[in-house]
Design an enzyme around this catalytic site. Sequence first.
Site, short mmCIF file in Angstrom:
data_model
loop_
_atom_site.label_atom_id
_atom_site.label_comp_id
_atom_site.label_asym_id
_atom_site.label_seq_id
_atom_site.Cartn_x
_atom_site.Cartn_y
_atom_site.Cartn_z
N THR A 165 0.87 -1.19 0.00
CA THR A 165 0.00 0.00 0.00
C THR A 165 0.90 1.23 0.00
O THR A 165 1.35 1.66 -1.06
CB THR A 165 -0.98 0.00 1.19
OG1 THR A 165 -0.25 -0.18 2.40
CG2 THR A 165 -2.01 -1.10 1.04
N LYS A 191 4.19 -6.89 4.04
CA LYS A 191 3.88 -5.51 3.71
C LYS A 191 3.65 -4.75 5.01
O LYS A 191 3.16 -5.29 6.01
CB LYS A 191 2.66 -5.40 2.78
CG LYS A 191 1.32 -5.73 3.36
CD LYS A 191 0.64 -4.65 4.18
CE LYS A 191 0.60 -3.34 3.42
NZ LYS A 191 0.02 -2.27 4.34
N THR A 202 2.29 -8.70 12.79
CA THR A 202 2.23 -7.34 12.32
C THR A 202 1.80 -7.25 10.88
O THR A 202 2.08 -8.13 10.10
CB THR A 202 3.58 -6.63 12.47
OG1 THR A 202 3.42 -5.28 12.09
CG2 THR A 202 4.63 -7.24 11.63
N GLU A 288 6.78 5.03 7.19
CA GLU A 288 6.37 6.16 6.37
C GLU A 288 7.21 7.39 6.68
O GLU A 288 7.21 7.91 7.80
CB GLU A 288 4.88 6.44 6.60
CG GLU A 288 4.01 5.35 5.98
CD GLU A 288 2.55 5.44 6.36
OE1 GLU A 288 1.74 4.79 5.66
OE2 GLU A 288 2.23 6.12 7.34
N ASN A 411 0.05 10.60 5.46
CA ASN A 411 -1.19 10.27 6.16
C ASN A 411 -2.25 11.35 6.07
O ASN A 411 -3.43 11.07 6.28
CB ASN A 411 -0.87 9.92 7.61
CG ASN A 411 -0.23 8.55 7.71
OD1 ASN A 411 -0.89 7.53 7.59
ND2 ASN A 411 1.08 8.52 7.90
N SER A 416 -7.05 10.09 -0.41
CA SER A 416 -7.31 10.85 -1.64
C SER A 416 -6.45 10.37 -2.79
O SER A 416 -5.62 9.50 -2.63
CB SER A 416 -7.06 12.35 -1.38
OG SER A 416 -5.73 12.55 -0.97
#
Length: 416
Positions: A165, A191, A202, A288, A411, A416
């Site tokens: 993702t 992932k 996890t 991230e 995030n 969107s």
Amino acid sequence: MTPEVKKVTVSPLAPAAFPDLPQVKGARFATAAAGVRYTGRTDVMLVQLDPGTVMVGTFTRSATSAASVQDAQAKIAGDSPDGACILVNSGNANAFTGARGQESVKEICAAVAQKLGVPETRVFTSSTGVIGEALPHERIITVLDDLVKGLDESGLPAAARAIMTTDTFPKGAAATLEIEGMPVRIAGIAKGSGMIAPDMATMLVYIFTDAKISRPVLQALVSRQTGSSFNCITVDSDTSTSDMLLVAATGQADAPEIVANSEAAKAFDAALGAVMLDLAHQVVRDGEGATKFVEVAVSGARSDADARKVAFSIANSPLVKTAVAGEDPNWGRIVMAVGKSGAEADRDRLSIRFGPHLVAVNGQVAPSYEEDLGASYMKGQDLVIGVDLRLGTGAATVWTCDLTNRYIEINADYRS
């Protein structure tokens, strides 16, 4: 409107290349682009496993777990001579979707079972992505024929990409060991990038081996290794609704069966643990917006449980993580995190290290410490924060990453 795939910069902490994964006899993989959420990329993967495959797993303990998690938990404890299948989609978590989410799982399992001739009780699904949106399962069912046609033992690397993702790179790890001179192979993919503070295993993790091993023995090994790998990482202190670790043992190796407490079991345990820890570290390295990989090593606690409290208090602290991002050797934030952890601590015994540099000792800055040493060390990509409580023999190590502006950017517009 289906979002286009956004171009992302690969994490600076990523491995140089995806590893060579051995083919695991009895496991075949395929991927397809179903348009679950994304366009222009594969987003579904299917695994077909030979009859007799042993399935084990661990799952999130989130009270709002996804429909696929609940379904797999209900199925995993059963032994069966039949084959098994795993189907995973990215882009939609099928979580907080009520009865409709459960119906989606049921429809997918029924379709896979019919296509591949296995009982529905041997079909396991996973979903990852946006929470609270209905899963368009009909899109997945539509590509099942293509998936079945594409099944191949060499398809695991492609599967690692299909389940991504916000990941910036696919994650894989492998090990091969010998039992009585015959090879046993282990290969896994994962992932995970955000919403990482596991409470079982996890994110999504799939590990395959051709070992002959019973379900109780394999489950015991997986559960124990989970505690020192996936349950010792954190990116942002948030536990996913969809976390799932599945391990499949096809039994197709020529090596003899692995039995509990044997030398073979010890060797297999070590190899499996290495694969799990490698995958767990890769998840943190793809945190991230991450630019730093941080090991937090705590020793001298009154108990291992106290050491773990301190380690996670440091690893999850936004103040610590932003200081690391800014390459600021702000050891005062480590002191703060120890103090708030809830573990027993004595200010005047505490010592802190940044890598090889003793920063604080006996509750105050070390006489030998120079700020320039700490500042120089913090410029590295791989960092170690060491804390000695000097109260006992308890110890724990966890892994985390820094917190940067990029995490907020990812995030803020995730849907969107």
